[in-house]
Design an enzyme around this catalytic site. Structure first.
Site, short mmCIF file in Angstrom:
data_model
loop_
_atom_site.label_atom_id
_atom_site.label_comp_id
_atom_site.label_asym_id
_atom_site.label_seq_id
_atom_site.Cartn_x
_atom_site.Cartn_y
_atom_site.Cartn_z
N GLU A 62 0.82 -1.23 0.00
CA GLU A 62 0.00 0.00 0.00
C GLU A 62 0.85 1.27 0.00
O GLU A 62 0.43 2.30 -0.53
CB GLU A 62 -0.96 0.01 1.18
N PHE A 124 -11.85 -7.34 13.36
CA PHE A 124 -10.75 -7.80 12.50
C PHE A 124 -10.37 -6.72 11.50
O PHE A 124 -11.24 -6.15 10.84
CB PHE A 124 -11.17 -9.08 11.76
N GLN A 125 -9.11 -6.43 11.39
CA GLN A 125 -8.58 -5.40 10.51
C GLN A 125 -9.20 -4.03 10.77
O GLN A 125 -9.38 -3.23 9.86
CB GLN A 125 -8.70 -5.80 9.03
N LYS A 174 -17.69 -0.63 5.59
CA LYS A 174 -18.14 -1.58 4.58
C LYS A 174 -19.65 -1.52 4.37
O LYS A 174 -20.14 -1.65 3.24
CB LYS A 174 -17.71 -3.01 4.97
N MET A 496 24.55 8.37 2.44
CA MET A 496 24.44 9.62 3.18
C MET A 496 24.69 9.38 4.67
O MET A 496 25.29 10.21 5.35
CB MET A 496 23.08 10.28 2.93
#
Lengths: 600, 173
Positions: A62, A124-125, A174, A496
């Site tokens: 993502e 969940f999630q 949802k 760096m």
């Protein structure tokens, strides 16, 4: 807040929330979404499956979806669009969102959420996405009512693209996506938002004050940033017009590269920590500074108490909170860079007072002495490829090719070398993570650029450490046949970090060595791309030419000198006139000490 | 800001915001995220249809920091208006406090006498306690609490400051 369309009550609802989302995206001009599916956003994926107007690009992480949308947005000036699921989908996106916030990139990120009745139950999630992303976005929304879906999507695009652009999150439970929802059109541009009304037109009194100061300037400088690019290509054209009208020197920030053509004789190069000698000394010595769409970042100003100590400062910025944040200025102008530049050009022409031509000529003579220092010189001898040389040859060979070229970078030494040695003549050709400094930005950003510009040459100038942070996107490149070129300056160090450890931490190279590197050629091949390698200077041009000629994703592993440092450098906390120059640049006009420090 | 030579000052800032979920979190997150002080913060809806809330924040900082605070507040999407009452002219600042004092005998008499002097009202009484209600400036409430402490101050609940500019000018959207 009741924003239900007056028609909604009378018409039977035929669209699901997910379909309303897609319709609103389409009406907002979205052509591409970068995303990754999951349970909470399945209704949107189902709606995507049943339409053809919007193309979905399946990323492999993502974070990469957000960076890809950033690359798309920065190379087109459009709003980038992202779709991720709830919980880990949203949290993985956070780095990209903050990256877009810091660099003022317009994005709309749709996140799935658990159904409204489960919010707060540790489902969940589930994640508190609006809570987590609040400081990482310009604004965010949690949609809890079906009648708000369309209005919120339209408003999100307006917020993302207007004023100082930035990322906006819409968190979509949802059940809201599944339930029927009314569609409402976007409000007309003439109807202002209830509370959000950014100022774009400048106060002409301030513009006149600024021009009056600039007319009297003996040692002026224009310091232009990403605000010019965000304003659109017309602002860059106006910047050129104003610079040529006035004859003033121009320097660009890292974010502003391309806003002023690198080949223009009035261009001083980039300023700041790894900016050119001439740009930084001009900033230090100027008597009037015009900051056009930049934000006095600490990487630009160095030590604040010693920043441009004798300068009257004009600051043009679309974000009032950028003004007087780090540096107290004399003439603030709030507005869009393009509109401010147009106003300044008009006032400059109307104003009968002549500019200080003789003083300006003397200023340019001084600048030419500083330029003669040739602060970006390096010595390429023997077989070992200098990283600066690799970027310079890449630039020269792509120029010869005449192709429209877009450059992205990861973060580190290679990024600074790219900024120093690759010239940009147009805006929107340079995509780099400036504010947040996100390693792993360049490959997915290049993906987004290539989607927007399928026929262009898109090159990610990378380091071998950064590239591994989003290397999985090679699969996305190959799936969609995106011929992005990954040009790795491989010095087997987080360069760096290594450089700072050498200069500031007694050469104790703690954890900065890239051990157990993959074979990048085989890695490219395993993703069905093309792998190339140059280990000696004699191979460099051939590898670059072969890379450019290949119409597939390429990783070019350029094995460069391992201990090269990036100069000039203003050490953190030092002033512009305390730059460290590269080896072999002692002496000269400014009286350089053995340590390579300059005091002017 | 490191080189800001300015003096610290206190500022009372009134913010009119959309009365929507999360708006207070945006304001508070801004202060904590950017390291600004909050001395007190009050919030409640203030219009007839409860679409607008007014937040009153008492903060302190150098002039440059206070200017930043106002600019940062103003760019939050649900924020309508930001007004620095400290600069807007003469204004009233009031705070409400409920103060519980527990004690017996002479302490009760003394508590009532002081309450009278401070124009605090008794809003609850038992044989061994009082709850006083008082409004005033933070300094007045501090002074009252200090006097009650040896007498039997048991609990204090304060609203934080609310403020409004004197005269006919009004902060509206």
């Amino acid at each position: 807040m009741s924003a239900t369309s007056p028609h909604a009550a009378t018409q039977p609802l035929t669209m699901s929330g997910a379909e309303v989302v897609l319709r609103a995206l389409k009406d907002q001009g979205v052509e591409v979404i970068f995303g990754y599916p999951g349970g909470a956003v399945l209704p949107i994926y189902d709606a995507i499956f049943q339409q053809n107007a919007i193309r979905h690009i399946l990323v492999r992480h993502e974070q990469a979806a957000v960076h890809a949308a950033e690359g798309y947005a920065r190379s087109t000036g459009k709003v980038g669009c992202v779709l991720v699921t709830s919980g880990p989908g949203a949290t993985n996106a956070v780095t990209g969102l903050l990256d877009a916030l810091m660099d003022s990139i317009p994005l709309v990120c749709l996140t799935g959420q658990v159904p409204t009745h489960l919010i707060g139950n540790d489902a969940f999630q589930e994640a508190d996405t609006t809570g987590i992303t609040r400081p990482a976005t310009k604004h965010n929304y949690l949609v809890k009512r079906s009648e708000d879906v369309a209005r919120v999507v339209h408003e999100a695009f307006h917020v993302a693209r207007s004023g100082r652009p930035g990322p906006v999150v819409i968190d979509l439970p949802k059940d809201i996506l599944i339930n029927k929802a009314p569609y409402v059109e976007a409000p007309p541009a003439t109807q202002p938002h209830r509370s959000y009304r950014p100022v774009t037109a400048p106060d002409m009194a301030q513009v006149r004050k600024a021009v009056a100061l600039l007319k009297q300037a003996e040692r002026p400088v224009i310091y232009a940033g990403g605000g010019v690019i965000n304003s659109g290509p017309e602002a860059s054209r106006l910047l050129g017009e104003f610079a040529h009208l006035t004859g003033f020197p121009v320097t660009n920030t890292l974010m502003g590269l391309g806003a002023f053509p690198s080949q223009d004789p009035q261009f001083l190069g980039m300023l700041g920590m790894h900016g050119t000698y001439e740009a930084n000394l001009v900033m230090h010595g100027c008597d009037v500074m015009l900051n056009m769409g930049a934000r006095f970042d600490d990487r630009v100003t160095g030590k604040l108490s010693h920043f441009a100590p004798n300068a009257k400062k004009i600051h043009a910025d679309i974000d009032p909170s950028s003004i007087n944040k780090n540096v107290k200025v004399d003439v603030p102008i709030v507005g869009d860079a393009g509109q401010i530049l147009a106003a300044m050009i008009q006032v400059w022409k109307e104003d009968s007072q002549p500019p200080m031509r003789e003083a300006l000529a003397a200023w340019w003579r001084q600048i030419d002495l500083w330029r003669a220092k040739d602060c970006l010189q390096y010595v390429q001898q023997g077989k070992i490829i200098k990283p600066q040389h690799a970027v310079k040859r890449l630039y020269e060979i792509t120029r010869e090719s005449g192709r429209e070229t877009y450059i992205t970078t990861e973060v580190g030494q290679h990024q600074m070398w790219a900024a120093q040695y690759f010239g940009f003549e147009k805006p929107n050709r340079w995509m780099t993570s400036g504010g947040l400094g996100t390693m792993g930005y360049g490959l997915p950003a290049a993906m987004g650029v290539q989607i927007a510009h399928p026929d262009a040459l898109v090159i990610d100038i990378a380091g071998e450490a950064s590239i591994l942070m989003n290397i999985q996107e090679m699969a996305t490149l190959c799936q969609y046949r995106l011929p992005v070129k990954v040009f790795i300056l491989n010095n087997e160090y987080m360069g760096m970090v290594r450089q700072w450890q050498e200069l500031l931490h007694g050469g104790r190279y703690s954890e900065s060595y890239s051990a157990a590197l993959p074979d990048f050629v085989k890695l490219a091949e395993s993703f069905h791309g093309v792998g190339l390698r140059a280990t000696e200077e004699s191979q460099l041009d051939d590898v670059i030419r072969e890379m450019l000629a290949t119409d597939r994703p390429v990783i070019a592993d350029i094995c460069v000198a391992k201990d090269e440092n990036c100069f000039p450098m203003i050490p953190s906390g030092a002033a512009h006139n305390e730059m460290i120059l590269g080896p072999g640049q002692e002496g000269g006009v400014a009286g350089v000490t053995d340590e390579g420090k300059v005091l002017v | 800001m490191a080189d800001d030579p300015g003096q610290f000052r206190s500022a009372t800032i009134a913010v009119l915001v959309e009365n929507e979920a999360g708006v207070l979190a945006r304001v508070i997150g801004l202060f904590s995220g950017r390291g600004y002080n909050i001395e007190s913060l009050t919030v409640a809806p203030v219009d007839a249809d409860r679409r607008l809330s007014r937040i009153t924040i008492v903060t302190s900082g150098t002039e440059m920091v206070i200017e930043q605070i106002k600019a940062q507040l103003d760019r939050l999407v649900p924020v309508h208006k930001v007004s620095d009452l400290s600069l807007a002219g003469p204004h009233l600042v009031r705070e409400l406090a409920l103060i519980k004092v527990v004690g017996l005998g002479d302490h009760r008499v003394e508590a009532l006498r002081l309450a009278d002097a401070f124009r605090a009202r008794v809003v609850d009484a038992t044989t061994e306690s009082f709850v006083f209600e008082m409004t005033g400036t933070a300094e007045k409430i501090d002074a009252f609490c200090d006097l009650m402490r040896p007498i039997g101050l048991a609990e204090v609940s304060r609203t934080g400051a609310v403020a409004i500019v004197r005269g006919r000018s009004a902060l509206t959207v």
